[in-house]
Design a protein around this motif. Structure first.
Motif, PDB file in Angstrom:
ATOM      1  N   LYS A 145       0.835  -1.199   0.000  1.00 40.64           N
ATOM      2  CA  LYS A 145       0.000   0.000   0.000  1.00 40.64           C
ATOM      3  C   LYS A 145       0.874   1.256   0.000  1.00 40.64           C
ATOM      4  O   LYS A 145       1.982   1.244   0.555  1.00 40.64           O
ATOM      5  N   ASN A 146       0.359   2.309  -0.599  1.00 39.67           N
ATOM      6  CA  ASN A 146       1.114   3.559  -0.675  1.00 39.67           C
ATOM      7  C   ASN A 146       1.459   4.106   0.707  1.00 39.67           C
ATOM      8  O   ASN A 146       2.521   4.688   0.905  1.00 39.67           O
ATOM      9  N   PHE A 147       0.547   3.905   1.654  1.00 39.24           N
ATOM     10  CA  PHE A 147       0.783   4.422   2.995  1.00 39.24           C
ATOM     11  C   PHE A 147       2.014   3.746   3.621  1.00 39.24           C
ATOM     12  O   PHE A 147       2.795   4.392   4.322  1.00 39.24           O
TER      13      PHE A 147
ATOM     14  N   LEU B 201       4.970   5.381   2.319  1.00 36.95           N
ATOM     15  CA  LEU B 201       5.176   6.694   2.950  1.00 36.95           C
ATOM     16  C   LEU B 201       5.810   6.541   4.340  1.00 36.95           C
ATOM     17  O   LEU B 201       6.650   7.359   4.734  1.00 36.95           O
ATOM     18  N   ILE B 202       5.417   5.500   5.050  1.00 40.87           N
ATOM     19  CA  ILE B 202       6.044   5.210   6.355  1.00 40.87           C
ATOM     20  C   ILE B 202       7.537   4.922   6.129  1.00 40.87           C
ATOM     21  O   ILE B 202       8.403   5.412   6.862  1.00 40.87           O
TER      22      ILE B 202
ATOM     23  N   LEU C 180       9.288   5.948   3.627  1.00 39.86           N
ATOM     24  CA  LEU C 180       9.908   7.204   3.189  1.00 39.86           C
ATOM     25  C   LEU C 180      10.275   8.079   4.391  1.00 39.86           C
ATOM     26  O   LEU C 180      11.368   8.664   4.447  1.00 39.86           O
ATOM     27  N   VAL C 181       9.364   8.152   5.368  1.00 44.10           N
ATOM     28  CA  VAL C 181       9.636   8.948   6.578  1.00 44.10           C
ATOM     29  C   VAL C 181      10.811   8.329   7.355  1.00 44.10           C
ATOM     30  O   VAL C 181      11.704   9.041   7.821  1.00 44.10           O
ATOM     31  N   THR C 182      10.822   6.985   7.436  1.00 40.70           N
ATOM     32  CA  THR C 182      11.919   6.299   8.143  1.00 40.70           C
ATOM     33  C   THR C 182      13.247   6.573   7.435  1.00 40.70           C
ATOM     34  O   THR C 182      14.260   6.865   8.082  1.00 40.70           O
TER      35      THR C 182
ATOM     36  N   SER D 216      13.954   9.123   5.508  1.00 35.22           N
ATOM     37  CA  SER D 216      14.303  10.540   5.679  1.00 35.22           C
ATOM     38  C   SER D 216      14.932  10.769   7.049  1.00 35.22           C
ATOM     39  O   SER D 216      15.913  11.503   7.180  1.00 35.22           O
ATOM     40  N   TRP D 217      14.369  10.139   8.067  1.00 34.85           N
ATOM     41  CA  TRP D 217      14.881  10.280   9.442  1.00 34.85           C
ATOM     42  C   TRP D 217      16.327   9.779   9.538  1.00 34.85           C
ATOM     43  O   TRP D 217      17.218  10.501   9.978  1.00 34.85           O
TER      44      TRP D 217
ATOM     45  N   PHE E 293      12.788   8.521  -4.534  1.00 34.79           N
ATOM     46  CA  PHE E 293      11.876   7.703  -3.717  1.00 34.79           C
ATOM     47  C   PHE E 293      10.424   8.048  -4.069  1.00 34.79           C
ATOM     48  O   PHE E 293       9.589   7.167  -4.295  1.00 34.79           O
ATOM     49  N   ARG E 294      10.132   9.357  -4.141  1.00 36.43           N
ATOM     50  CA  ARG E 294       8.758   9.793  -4.454  1.00 36.43           C
ATOM     51  C   ARG E 294       8.340   9.313  -5.848  1.00 36.43           C
ATOM     52  O   ARG E 294       7.229   8.803  -6.035  1.00 36.43           O
TER      53      ARG E 294
ATOM     54  N   VAL F 224       7.451   5.673  -5.867  1.00 34.26           N
ATOM     55  CA  VAL F 224       6.113   5.430  -5.272  1.00 34.26           C
ATOM     56  C   VAL F 224       5.021   5.887  -6.241  1.00 34.26           C
ATOM     57  O   VAL F 224       4.025   5.181  -6.456  1.00 34.26           O
TER      58      VAL F 224
END
Lengths: 326, 78
Positions: free
Chosen positions: B2-4, B7-8, B10-12, B14-15, B67-68, B71
């Motif tokens: 799933k796209n969500f 995104l999780i 992606l945030v990981t 980025s962090w 990354f974007r 996705v």
């Protein structure tokens, strides 16, 4: 300890004040026809705006009280910073400013922090500890405030996203401030938390009031200046990652600062069942909202919850990181 | 997937990469000594540090775009 209890009491006052003023604002704005169309509803209902003045008054009183009670200039500097950005938002609410002008003007919000010197040019890094950035730090402050303020503004896409995310973001500052024992600074995230929550009660799906630029910019500035004044820059930055990604992706798609009302190809559209669908147009900006909706047509409520959930995750990472900072 | 979930991730990413980027700049670039110990050497050294930091930062931003786009190609633009 006295200041801690006083801050909790003042945040309660902020919550009640904001709540009452928002209720009054809704009545007054409806009478004065200060309403805008909610484009993500099939019936294109009219929603009052802006909630900014109510939120500002709610935040201002506790800061003024603490300034006179403690004589510490940081409360005044934060208030002034938030007030400047709030004023820019008010102007934008009634006379739409271009993207470049609005972004440029928000730099002014950083000036009180620099003029009153309520910052420490030593970033606290996880494991490494403090780093000396005497010359670079003021430049970072000048850049950080407009970036944060405008990124928060860009998150205001669905009912409840702005209030929900700023409420969640406040935890990324509250926990480290408590952890480092900075009781004098606890008021800042508490104010962000209480005002955002009071606003959320009316801004959640289906919204009864919108933040307007005055509301979103001032909530963003309070988050930004707290990060600097309370020295919780790194946890705040990590918690803010989804907003940075969203803002950066919009900029990378459009390639200039632009007022959101003038984006020609909308990233998200409404289908005949009242559900949100991601635009298939290549020209439409690839925003976080569009990527979330790509999972299939979904209700606005579900989309807003997913955005807030993404922030809950980033705030968890921020809190985890704050434990590594000594 | 799933796209969500993407995104999780992606945030990981980025962090972790943002912290790594900061460490690279603070540990490797900031302490770089000037080649020549005079005023010109110090000026060149400062410019070089800013330039190297900028390259690292631009690389990080570039990786976020990649990354974007990955996705987006799997979902929105499919």
């Amino acid at each position: 300890m006295e200041l801690l209890y006083l801050s909790i009491l003042l945040s309660g006052v902020c919550f009640i004040t904001t709540l009452i003023l928002i209720m009054l604002s809704i009545r007054i704005f409806k009478k004065k026809n200060l309403v805008v169309v909610d484009y993500h509803k099939l019936d294109k209902r009219l929603v009052p705006k802006p909630a900014g003045p109510a939120i500002f008054i709610g935040i201002a009183f506790p800061l003024i009280f603490l300034f006179f009670y403690t004589s510490e200039v940081k409360y005044f500097a934060v208030l002034l910073s938030v007030f400047i950005v709030f004023l820019i938002g008010v102007i934008d609410d009634f006379k739409i400013l271009s993207g470049n002008i609005k972004t440029g003007l928000t730099v002014l919000g950083a000036l009180p922090i620099l003029i009153f010197g309520v910052y420490e040019p030593h970033l606290l890094f996880p494991i490494l500890g403090p780093t000396r950035l005497t010359i670079v730090y003021p430049l970072i402050v000048l850049l950080a405030i407009p970036i944060i303020v405008n990124a928060v503004n860009m998150i205001d896409v669905y009912n409840g996203t702005i209030s929900g995310t700023t409420f969640v973001l406040s935890f990324s500052q509250l926990v480290p401030i408590l952890l480092y024992g900075k009781q004098g600074d606890i008021i800042f995230p508490l104010l962000l938390m209480s005002s955002s929550f009071a606003f959320y009660l009316f801004n959640r799906y289906p919204s009864r009031i919108f933040a307007g630029d005055s509301g979103s910019l001032l909530l963003g500035s309070l988050f930004g200046v707290t990060a600097i004044v309370s020295r919780v820059e790194i946890p705040s930055l990590i918690a803010f990652v989804p907003a940075i990604l969203n803002g950066f992706y919009i900029l990378a798609s459009i390639k200039k600062f632009i007022e959101h009302r003038s984006i020609k190809e909308r990233p998200v559209q409404l289908n005949k069942n009242g559900l949100l669908v991601a635009s298939k147009q290549k020209e439409a900006p690839m925003t976080l909202a569009r990527l979330i909706i790509a999972d299939g047509p979904m209700s606005e409520k579900e989309a807003a919850s997913k955005i807030i959930l993404l922030f809950v995750y980033s705030v968890s990472l921020a809190i985890l990181t704050s434990f590594l900072i000594r | 997937m799933k796209n969500f979930t993407y995104l999780i991730l992606l945030v990981t990413y980025s962090w972790a990469s943002l912290l790594l980027l900061s460490y690279l700049i603070l540990i490797l670039i900031v302490p770089l000594p000037p080649f020549i110990n005079d005023l010109l050497g110090h000026i060149i050294n400062s410019i070089m540090k800013v330039f190297l930091s900028f390259i690292l930062f631009a690389t990080w931003l570039g990786s976020l775009i990649i990354f974007r786009d990955y996705v987006a190609k799997k979902s929105v633009l499919k």
